[in-house]
Design a protein around this motif. Structure first.
Motif, mmCIF file in Angstrom:
data_model
loop_
_atom_site.group_PDB
_atom_site.id
_atom_site.type_symbol
_atom_site.label_atom_id
_atom_site.label_comp_id
_atom_site.label_asym_id
_atom_site.label_seq_id
_atom_site.Cartn_x
_atom_site.Cartn_y
_atom_site.Cartn_z
ATOM 1 N N UNK B 87 0.453 -1.431 -0.193
ATOM 2 C CA UNK B 87 0.462 -0.323 -0.018
ATOM 3 C C UNK B 87 0.844 1.420 -0.022
ATOM 4 N N UNK B 88 1.925 0.938 0.623
ATOM 5 C CA UNK B 88 2.851 2.551 0.873
ATOM 6 C C UNK B 88 3.642 2.323 -0.214
ATOM 7 N N UNK B 91 0.990 4.245 -2.665
ATOM 8 C CA UNK B 91 0.329 5.938 -2.732
ATOM 9 C C UNK B 91 1.287 6.464 -3.266
ATOM 10 N N UNK B 92 2.998 6.076 -3.092
ATOM 11 C CA UNK B 92 3.889 6.838 -3.915
ATOM 12 C C UNK B 92 3.752 6.952 -4.850
ATOM 13 N N UNK B 94 2.117 6.823 -6.944
ATOM 14 C CA UNK B 94 0.790 8.166 -7.540
ATOM 15 C C UNK B 94 -0.774 7.885 -7.217
ATOM 16 N N UNK B 95 -1.113 6.431 -6.601
ATOM 17 C CA UNK B 95 -2.107 5.899 -6.554
ATOM 18 C C UNK B 95 -2.836 7.311 -5.478
ATOM 19 N N UNK B 96 -4.612 7.361 -5.736
ATOM 20 C CA UNK B 96 -4.971 8.604 -4.647
ATOM 21 C C UNK B 96 -5.563 8.042 -3.216
ATOM 22 N N UNK B 97 -5.671 6.204 -3.414
ATOM 23 C CA UNK B 97 -6.911 6.060 -2.319
ATOM 24 C C UNK B 97 -5.876 4.368 -2.245
ATOM 25 N N UNK B 98 -6.808 3.809 -1.690
ATOM 26 C CA UNK B 98 -6.664 2.455 -1.520
ATOM 27 C C UNK B 98 -7.636 2.165 -0.257
ATOM 28 N N UNK B 99 -8.123 0.689 -0.450
ATOM 29 C CA UNK B 99 -8.916 -0.103 -0.405
ATOM 30 C C UNK B 99 -8.170 -1.597 0.595
ATOM 31 N N UNK B 111 -16.089 5.650 -1.178
ATOM 32 C CA UNK B 111 -14.570 5.867 -1.731
ATOM 33 C C UNK B 111 -14.228 6.741 -2.985
ATOM 34 N N UNK B 113 -17.008 7.947 -4.266
ATOM 35 C CA UNK B 113 -17.644 9.806 -4.313
ATOM 36 C C UNK B 113 -16.721 10.835 -4.098
ATOM 37 N N UNK B 114 -15.845 10.125 -2.655
ATOM 38 C CA UNK B 114 -14.653 11.424 -2.404
ATOM 39 C C UNK B 114 -13.878 11.406 -3.314
ATOM 40 N N UNK B 117 -15.379 13.251 -7.142
ATOM 41 C CA UNK B 117 -15.342 14.560 -6.689
ATOM 42 C C UNK B 117 -14.244 15.248 -6.276
ATOM 43 N N UNK B 118 -13.422 14.715 -5.661
ATOM 44 C CA UNK B 118 -11.759 15.695 -5.092
ATOM 45 C C UNK B 118 -11.579 16.104 -6.970
#
Lengths: 225, 225
Positions: B87-88, B91-92, B94-99, B111, B113-114, B117-118
């Motif tokens: 996961x780390x 994200x580094x 270039x991912x914006x989020x994870x599940x 997520x 939606x978030x 929206x972002x």
DNA sequence: GTCTTCGACGATCAGAATACGCATGGTGAC
DNA sequence: GTCACCATGCGTATTCTGATCGTCGAAGAC
């Protein structure tokens, strides 16, 4: 980079704090939602880490309050693993990210980096001597809040002097850093540019920041009392 | 709103698909990283959901490839609960989020939606400087509500400048990000493209957004008072 | 210790030389 | 035709030169 932690469990709070401080972030901690909300609107934080399980003002309300106060700072919320519903509400209320407790500290750091990078206007690395401020990222120079226009040589010279403020910089040192290697030693360009800088920076101040060190070179510093 | 799912387990894929379609998103599914990477650069998705545990091209490489292809689409990665390290890295990269799997579908929707929206509405995603707005997901540029047509080079240059607005961008920096690596330094293409952009963006405004920093490069920002 | 003198060093100015940025028109690829 | 790129020439801000003027401080006279 300044980060606010809103967390009521002292152990967790200080654990996070230490980890962040090791990454050389400036960290503030407070232990309840009301205080957190107030701090968030008073101080311009770069990131807020908010525990949703707080006494007093519930975290989710603190979150909404912060967003209602038009604070755009990225917010990372901490929740219990089981409370899916809470996380969902948190994201919908304007949180940018969340972590479930317990979490690996390394993960918190990665998310912090991601959030800060996303929000970065990158204002770190400001150089400052007295009320003279130089911003290397946009080459902006101000003294007492007043903008100062510099040519690129003037700017390069000033940046070098500010990065080494307090030290006496000899002409050869300046030549090497600000001019080319094939710098003609038998010229007085440096003196000339010092003069230009003084005009733009120290003019009107009875105590200038640029000082001549006769026989050696120049130095930039606050005049000592 | 169009979403790409890159997921090899058919059951999981169709589960997510159905949930998203119920929310009336348009959903594409593919089952391996190579195909995912290609689709991501061909189609202008609003969100990519990427499983990091894929056969063939590992998910993390697919992720990097997508980002290298200048695809700015938000990416949500799926990982196993235990793989903190993955996961780390995600994200580094270039991912914006994870599940983490397994996850509650409700959480995935939140997520989604978030992220959307972002990407469309506020903070991240839309780039804005004064009344100049650039939408990276559809390459649309407007100034004062007026649409502006740009060639792809012009667009790339503008996007780079807007992502770094306020900073002084030197010619080498611009060359590296907007042109190829084998960029011929002894030409004035950059100047020429700056000129094109000024014509399309700043013409008619007495206070332009593109500023020349003589001796250094260019910067995009609101003219300060 | 203080005053004066003198030479070396630094400050400043104006004009010359240079480099920089910009517009424009042209070429080739698609 | 459109787009990406290149080359030339022009006007001007910037940089540099060289000369002059000002200042500091050591050394000697008193």
């Amino acid at each position: 980079m300044r980060i606010l932690i809103v967390e009521d469990e002292p152990k967790v709070a200080s654990f996070i704090r230490r980890a962040l401080e090791e990454e050389s972030y400036a960290v503030d901690v407070c232990s309840d939602g009301i205080q957190g909300r107030d701090l968030a609107s008073e101080v311009d934080y770069d990131l807020i880490i908010l525990d949703l399980m707080l006494p007093g003002l519930p975290g989710i309300d603190a979150l909404k309050a912060i967003r209602d106060a038009k604070v755009a700072t990225p917010i990372l919320i901490l929740t219990a693993r089981s409370k899916v519903d809470q996380r969902v509400k948190g994201l919908d209320a304007g949180a940018d990210d969340y972590l479930t407790k317990p979490f690996a500290i390394e993960e918190l750091l990665a998310r912090t980096r991601a959030l800060l990078r996303r929000a970065s206007g990158d204002s770190t690395g400001l150089l400052q001597v007295d009320d003279l401020i130089l911003n290397p990222t946009n080459h902006e120079v101000t003294r007492g809040g007043q903008r100062i226009d510099l040519t690129s040589k003037e700017y390069a010279l000033l940046e070098y002097m500010m990065r080494n403020s307090g030290r006496v910089l000899t002409r050869p040192m300046i030549a090497e850093h600000v001019w080319d290697l094939d710098f003609d030693t038998f010229t007085n360009v440096i003196d000339v540019y010092i003069s230009y800088l003084r005009n733009k920076i120290d003019r009107g101040y009875d105590r200038g920041l640029i000082h001549t060190v006769r026989g050696s070179g120049y130095t930039l510093k606050l005049t000592d009392a």
